[in-house]
Design an enzyme around this catalytic site. Structure first.
Site, PDB file in Angstrom:
ATOM      1  N   SER A 160      33.998   5.812 -32.233  1.00 23.91           N
ATOM      2  CA  SER A 160      35.016   6.798 -32.584  1.00 23.91           C
ATOM      3  C   SER A 160      36.265   6.133 -33.129  1.00 23.91           C
ATOM      4  CB  SER A 160      35.376   7.597 -31.324  1.00 23.91           C
ATOM      5  OG  SER A 160      36.540   8.360 -31.517  1.00 23.91           O
ATOM      6  N   TYR A 209      38.369   8.466 -22.480  1.00 26.21           N
ATOM      7  CA  TYR A 209      37.307   8.617 -23.476  1.00 26.21           C
ATOM      8  C   TYR A 209      37.404   7.512 -24.522  1.00 26.21           C
ATOM      9  CZ  TYR A 209      35.098  10.065 -27.804  1.00 26.21           C
ATOM     10  OH  TYR A 209      34.376  10.063 -28.974  1.00 26.21           O
ATOM     11  N   LYS A 253      34.815   4.069 -25.494  1.00 27.19           N
ATOM     12  CA  LYS A 253      34.294   3.662 -26.803  1.00 27.19           C
ATOM     13  C   LYS A 253      34.667   2.211 -27.102  1.00 27.19           C
ATOM     14  CE  LYS A 253      32.173   7.441 -27.757  1.00 27.19           C
ATOM     15  NZ  LYS A 253      30.702   7.458 -27.668  1.00 27.19           N
TER      16      LYS A 253
END
Length: 338
Positions: free
Chosen positions: A125, A150, A154
């Site tokens: 991402s 989050y 990644k």
């Protein structure tokens, strides 16, 4: 050639499965259906007319992962989507995100490390860049301290893959850092269908327009942008799906320059939240009920991609405009609610 797609019933996963089948690959899906439905299989089959293998289990169950790879020892590539992905939720439930997004990755890589050859595409991402110093964002931009758990999963995920590739040269991997996937398949047979309250902008827009949600919240209008709202790079999910297939082919055909590579996948154009709303109102002929509310924790001001590397090295380009993407998202929403 047999390809495993984890999270293959999800939004991006299902569209990628379609593109893989269109290219003649045999597809196996693992999905625990925590944010998806087995009904998606019907939509995939309607589009491609091809069968696939679906196994429902949770990749956090290490013994089931091991047992799966024993049965499917002929898998030559893995596209790994299975992960929790909402920025706001990750701030509230960090341990859930670290467990779900990292342990599953480790268990799959442990299996691939045993193989004489394996190709791995990681769903990364643009959140790894945080608030970038320069726009558009190139792959050489520094990876910043993550703004959310989050985003951190990644970053850590990429580090895990890179470190694994260093000691397992037979493992080839590409991390695709994508920006904001939106839209639906033009057939309206598959699309974005989050369970519960949507965490992403576009399904919230379409659900508000169709009357499922009373009002759309725009998180902040005091950012240093032209209209005060956040800017993102919105890419049509079919364009994104095709990038996965091209990246996988690069590895399977040994065209990669190293056994760990990174590519941005976006359109190269930034659109503000208000510009997205205006585009949707134009293509749908709907007036959206929205209000400006306080900023949301974890949101950055602006992010859009420099796609030069993907364009030149993968030979991939995005094709669809923002209007195209929103038209397909609205068509999908209307079909789902009809």
């Amino acid at each position: 050639m047999k390809i495993l797609v984890t999270g293959g019933l999800g939004f991006i996963g299902s569209h990628t499965v379609v593109e893989l089948q269109n290219k003649g690959y045999e597809v196996v899906i693992i999905d625990n259906c925590s944010n998806s439905s087995p009904d998606v299989l019907k939509g995939i089959h309607k589009i491609t007319g091809k069968d696939l293998i679906f196994e429902k289990f949770d990749l956090r169950e290490k013994d089931k992962v091991e047992e799966f790879f024993k049965r499917h020892h002929d898998i030559e590539g893995v596209i790994h989507f299975a992960a929790s992905k909402a920025v706001g939720e990750s701030v509230e439930k960090p341990l859930l995100y670290y467990e779900n997004n990292l342990s599953t990755l480790v268990y799959i890589l442990q299996q691939l490390a045993h193989k004489t050859s394996a190709s791995f595409i990681f769903s990364s991402s643009c959140t790894v860049y945080g608030q970038a110093d320069e726009l558009p964002i190139t792959e050489n931009a520094p990876v910043k301290v993550a703004e959310s758990p989050y985003g951190n999963t990644k970053q850590i995920g990429e580090e895990i893959i890179r470190d694994t590739c260093k000691v397992h040269p037979a493992l080839k991997a590409i991390a695709l850092r994508y920006f904001n996937p939106i839209g639906a398949h033009p057939s309206a047979e598959i699309g974005e269908l989050p369970i519960g309250v949507p965490q992403n902008l576009i399904p919230f827009i379409t659900q508000t327009a169709i009357g499922l949600r009373e009002q759309l919240s725009v998180f902040g209008d005091d950012y240093p942008t032209s209209d005060g709202t956040c800017i993102r790079d919105y890419i049509h999910v079919v364009d994104l799906a095709k990038a996965h297939v091209v990246a996988l082919q690069r590895l399977l055909e040994d065209k990669n320059k190293s056994n760990y590579e990174v590519f941005n996948v976006g359109t190269g154009t930034g659109s503000s939240v208000l510009e997205v709303i205006q585009s949707f109102e134009k293509v749908s002929n709907q007036k959206l009920n929205y209000k400006i509310v306080e900023r949301r924790e974890g949101d950055i001001t602006a992010a859009y991609a420099d796609t030069t590397k993907a364009n030149n090295e993968l030979g991939w380009n995005s094709k669809s405009s923002l209007d195209d993407s929103l038209t397909s998202a609205w068509k999908w929403e209307q079909k789902v609610r009809s």
